[in-house]
Write a protein that holds these residues in place. Sequence first.
Motif, PDB file in Angstrom:
ATOM      1  N   GLY A 101       0.790  -1.218   0.000  1.00 30.11           N
ATOM      2  CA  GLY A 101       0.000   0.000   0.000  1.00 30.11           C
ATOM      3  C   GLY A 101       0.818   1.262   0.000  1.00 30.11           C
ATOM      4  N   ALA A 102       2.138   1.143   0.276  1.00 29.98           N
ATOM      5  CA  ALA A 102       3.024   2.301   0.266  1.00 29.98           C
ATOM      6  C   ALA A 102       4.104   2.189  -0.803  1.00 29.98           C
ATOM      7  CB  ALA A 102       3.687   2.475   1.638  1.00 29.98           C
ATOM      8  N   SER A 103       4.401   0.971  -1.238  1.00 24.33           N
ATOM      9  CA  SER A 103       5.366   0.725  -2.306  1.00 24.33           C
ATOM     10  C   SER A 103       4.785  -0.325  -3.253  1.00 24.33           C
ATOM     11  CB  SER A 103       6.701   0.216  -1.748  1.00 24.33           C
ATOM     12  OG  SER A 103       7.375   1.210  -1.009  1.00 24.33           O
ATOM     13  N   TYR A 104       5.185  -0.271  -4.491  1.00 31.33           N
ATOM     14  CA  TYR A 104       4.742  -1.257  -5.478  1.00 31.33           C
ATOM     15  C   TYR A 104       5.796  -1.358  -6.574  1.00 31.33           C
ATOM     16  CZ  TYR A 104       3.402   2.931  -8.103  1.00 31.33           C
ATOM     17  OH  TYR A 104       3.414   4.147  -8.738  1.00 31.33           O
ATOM     18  N   SER A 105       5.767  -2.434  -7.301  1.00 29.07           N
ATOM     19  CA  SER A 105       6.607  -2.564  -8.493  1.00 29.07           C
ATOM     20  C   SER A 105       6.024  -3.621  -9.402  1.00 29.07           C
ATOM     21  CB  SER A 105       8.061  -2.903  -8.137  1.00 29.07           C
ATOM     22  OG  SER A 105       8.161  -4.210  -7.611  1.00 29.07           O
ATOM     23  N   MET A 106       6.354  -3.507 -10.684  1.00 28.68           N
ATOM     24  CA  MET A 106       5.925  -4.505 -11.668  1.00 28.68           C
ATOM     25  C   MET A 106       6.992  -4.624 -12.751  1.00 28.68           C
ATOM     26  SD  MET A 106       4.320  -1.430 -11.894  1.00 28.68           S
ATOM     27  CE  MET A 106       2.967  -1.831 -10.826  1.00 28.68           C
ATOM     28  N   ARG A 107       8.203  -4.972 -12.290  1.00 27.43           N
ATOM     29  CA  ARG A 107       9.266  -5.225 -13.260  1.00 27.43           C
ATOM     30  C   ARG A 107       8.907  -6.457 -14.090  1.00 27.43           C
ATOM     31  NH1 ARG A 107      13.673  -5.693  -8.796  1.00 27.43           N
ATOM     32  NH2 ARG A 107      11.759  -6.325  -7.734  1.00 27.43           N
ATOM     33  N   MET A 108       9.291  -6.418 -15.343  1.00 26.62           N
ATOM     34  CA  MET A 108       9.127  -7.585 -16.189  1.00 26.62           C
ATOM     35  C   MET A 108      10.229  -8.599 -15.895  1.00 26.62           C
ATOM     36  SD  MET A 108       8.088  -6.031 -19.910  1.00 26.62           S
ATOM     37  CE  MET A 108       8.203  -7.680 -20.632  1.00 26.62           C
ATOM     38  N   GLY A 109      10.085  -9.770 -16.475  1.00 23.19           N
ATOM     39  CA  GLY A 109      11.122 -10.787 -16.388  1.00 23.19           C
ATOM     40  C   GLY A 109      11.039 -11.700 -17.590  1.00 23.19           C
ATOM     41  N   SER A 110      12.132 -12.405 -17.837  1.00 27.19           N
ATOM     42  CA  SER A 110      12.146 -13.430 -18.876  1.00 27.19           C
ATOM     43  C   SER A 110      12.603 -14.734 -18.237  1.00 27.19           C
ATOM     44  CB  SER A 110      13.080 -13.044 -20.031  1.00 27.19           C
ATOM     45  OG  SER A 110      13.059 -14.053 -21.025  1.00 27.19           O
ATOM     46  N   PRO A 111      11.662 -15.615 -17.869  1.00 28.96           N
ATOM     47  CA  PRO A 111      12.004 -16.876 -17.215  1.00 28.96           C
ATOM     48  C   PRO A 111      12.501 -17.899 -18.227  1.00 28.96           C
ATOM     49  CG  PRO A 111       9.652 -16.783 -17.581  1.00 28.96           C
ATOM     50  CD  PRO A 111      10.206 -15.464 -18.066  1.00 28.96           C
ATOM     51  N   CYS A 112      12.812 -19.077 -17.745  1.00 29.50           N
ATOM     52  CA  CYS A 112      13.262 -20.138 -18.645  1.00 29.50           C
ATOM     53  C   CYS A 112      12.114 -20.606 -19.539  1.00 29.50           C
ATOM     54  CB  CYS A 112      13.849 -21.307 -17.873  1.00 29.50           C
ATOM     55  SG  CYS A 112      12.674 -22.181 -16.818  1.00 29.50           S
ATOM     56  N   GLN A 113      12.459 -21.069 -20.721  1.00 26.99           N
ATOM     57  CA  GLN A 113      11.472 -21.554 -21.675  1.00 26.99           C
ATOM     58  C   GLN A 113      10.865 -22.860 -21.178  1.00 26.99           C
ATOM     59  OE1 GLN A 113      13.007 -22.715 -25.505  1.00 26.99           O
ATOM     60  NE2 GLN A 113      11.182 -21.991 -26.577  1.00 26.99           N
ATOM     61  N   GLY A 114       9.519 -22.948 -21.241  1.00 22.31           N
ATOM     62  CA  GLY A 114       8.832 -24.188 -20.901  1.00 22.31           C
ATOM     63  C   GLY A 114       8.609 -24.435 -19.433  1.00 22.31           C
ATOM     64  N   GLY A 115       8.987 -23.490 -18.555  1.00 26.08           N
ATOM     65  CA  GLY A 115       8.797 -23.656 -17.117  1.00 26.08           C
ATOM     66  C   GLY A 115       7.405 -23.238 -16.672  1.00 26.08           C
ATOM     67  N   ILE A 116       7.183 -23.239 -15.365  1.00 29.47           N
ATOM     68  CA  ILE A 116       5.858 -22.942 -14.833  1.00 29.47           C
ATOM     69  C   ILE A 116       5.463 -21.481 -15.025  1.00 29.47           C
ATOM     70  CG2 ILE A 116       5.996 -24.808 -13.143  1.00 29.47           C
ATOM     71  CD1 ILE A 116       6.526 -22.681 -11.005  1.00 29.47           C
ATOM     72  N   HIS A 117       6.423 -20.602 -15.331  1.00 32.63           N
ATOM     73  CA  HIS A 117       6.125 -19.192 -15.557  1.00 32.63           C
ATOM     74  C   HIS A 117       6.153 -18.826 -17.033  1.00 32.63           C
ATOM     75  CE1 HIS A 117       7.540 -18.581 -11.180  1.00 32.63           C
ATOM     76  NE2 HIS A 117       6.228 -18.619 -11.230  1.00 32.63           N
ATOM     77  N   ASP A 118       6.066 -19.823 -17.897  1.00 33.76           N
ATOM     78  CA  ASP A 118       6.029 -19.591 -19.334  1.00 33.76           C
ATOM     79  C   ASP A 118       4.626 -19.913 -19.845  1.00 33.76           C
ATOM     80  OD1 ASP A 118       6.295 -19.485 -22.072  1.00 33.76           O
ATOM     81  OD2 ASP A 118       7.780 -21.095 -22.225  1.00 33.76           O
ATOM     82  N   ALA A 119       3.884 -18.865 -20.235  1.00 31.36           N
ATOM     83  CA  ALA A 119       2.543 -19.059 -20.807  1.00 31.36           C
ATOM     84  C   ALA A 119       2.508 -18.634 -22.269  1.00 31.36           C
ATOM     85  CB  ALA A 119       1.514 -18.257 -20.010  1.00 31.36           C
ATOM     86  N   SER A 120       3.692 -18.576 -22.904  1.00 31.92           N
ATOM     87  CA  SER A 120       3.804 -18.001 -24.240  1.00 31.92           C
ATOM     88  C   SER A 120       3.444 -18.963 -25.356  1.00 31.92           C
ATOM     89  CB  SER A 120       5.232 -17.496 -24.465  1.00 31.92           C
ATOM     90  OG  SER A 120       6.147 -18.592 -24.545  1.00 31.92           O
ATOM     91  N   GLY A 121       3.272 -20.238 -25.034  1.00 28.92           N
ATOM     92  CA  GLY A 121       2.957 -21.208 -26.073  1.00 28.92           C
ATOM     93  C   GLY A 121       4.144 -21.610 -26.918  1.00 28.92           C
ATOM     94  N   GLY A 122       5.345 -21.525 -26.346  1.00 28.86           N
ATOM     95  CA  GLY A 122       6.526 -22.013 -27.048  1.00 28.86           C
ATOM     96  C   GLY A 122       7.473 -20.950 -27.556  1.00 28.86           C
ATOM     97  N   ALA A 123       7.298 -19.693 -27.174  1.00 25.58           N
ATOM     98  CA  ALA A 123       8.214 -18.639 -27.613  1.00 25.58           C
ATOM     99  C   ALA A 123       9.619 -18.895 -27.074  1.00 25.58           C
ATOM    100  CB  ALA A 123       7.720 -17.274 -27.147  1.00 25.58           C
ATOM    101  N   GLU A 124      10.626 -18.476 -27.830  1.00 23.11           N
ATOM    102  CA  GLU A 124      12.016 -18.649 -27.396  1.00 23.11           C
ATOM    103  C   GLU A 124      12.333 -17.792 -26.166  1.00 23.11           C
ATOM    104  OE1 GLU A 124      14.787 -19.667 -31.135  1.00 23.11           O
ATOM    105  OE2 GLU A 124      13.905 -17.652 -31.208  1.00 23.11           O
ATOM    106  N   VAL A 125      11.664 -16.643 -26.059  1.00 22.70           N
ATOM    107  CA  VAL A 125      11.914 -15.724 -24.947  1.00 22.70           C
ATOM    108  C   VAL A 125      10.577 -15.402 -24.278  1.00 22.70           C
ATOM    109  CG1 VAL A 125      12.933 -13.540 -24.229  1.00 22.70           C
ATOM    110  CG2 VAL A 125      13.844 -14.729 -26.235  1.00 22.70           C
TER     111      VAL A 125
END
Length: 256
Positions: A116-140
């Motif tokens: 409520g006093a600080s926030y952030s929303m930095r992007m990231g590029s996780p590993c391909q095919g992991g649990i944080h990849d919803a890209s459908g097979g993108a290289e990045v």
Amino acid sequence: MKPSEPTPDYHSATGVEATRAERCHIVDDPAGGGGKALEVFYPEDEILGINERVYLENAVGYEPRVAHARFELFFPEDWQTWDDGINGGTKLPGWADHRGTEEDPGGAAGGNHNQGASYSMRMGSPCQGGIHDASGGAEVPFLSQVYDATVDPDEHKHGWHHCWTEGGSKGEWTTIDYRITLNTPGVPDGRLEGWVNGVKAWDYDEYLFLEEEFADRGIPYWRRHYHFGGDWGSPVDNDLYERNLSIWVDDNVPEM
């Protein structure tokens, strides 16, 4: 930029303002198309590429409530992440406010929330095919790592990991558009939107960035943060490249 789009409120073609950092330099276009770009270098086993900020008070004259960034990224063919099935990659730039309060400054990074006093929303590029990849097979693949007041710090120590449905390709320039709309103070109606090469990849409008007592605050800065971690560091000597950062604010943001 499309001819019909408004002129950006801020533009940096090469990120020259970031080159006081040790691991970045202005170099020739890695795609061979002419022009210059900002090279970010991660030595093997090292974490930090760049940690710089574009302060909107200086860049556009005030702190807005809506801010839209567009920038281009180039990941070489030999770009590598850790293939750990979870994260394994690098943080990328994004919007942030780490001011906190006078009694409790900081937060919204490194597992420290200060909700409520600080926030952030930095992007990231996780590993391909992991649990944080919803890209459908993108290289990045891409994601948003979001610290706000709706996340449960006990369940998500390092904030939300909201996965984008579009990703980039190695060996060519990828255009990212990233927009934040601050919430009504105290109300979870803040919005975050992301596009990859003009295609909507993330949209969510139930964030709570600021509580009512911070109603006078706007968005203070764009955080140009290239950080290989967490704490895992780069698996090899890695380079990536950035160019053409543009920022539009409030009523001047482009239609997408």
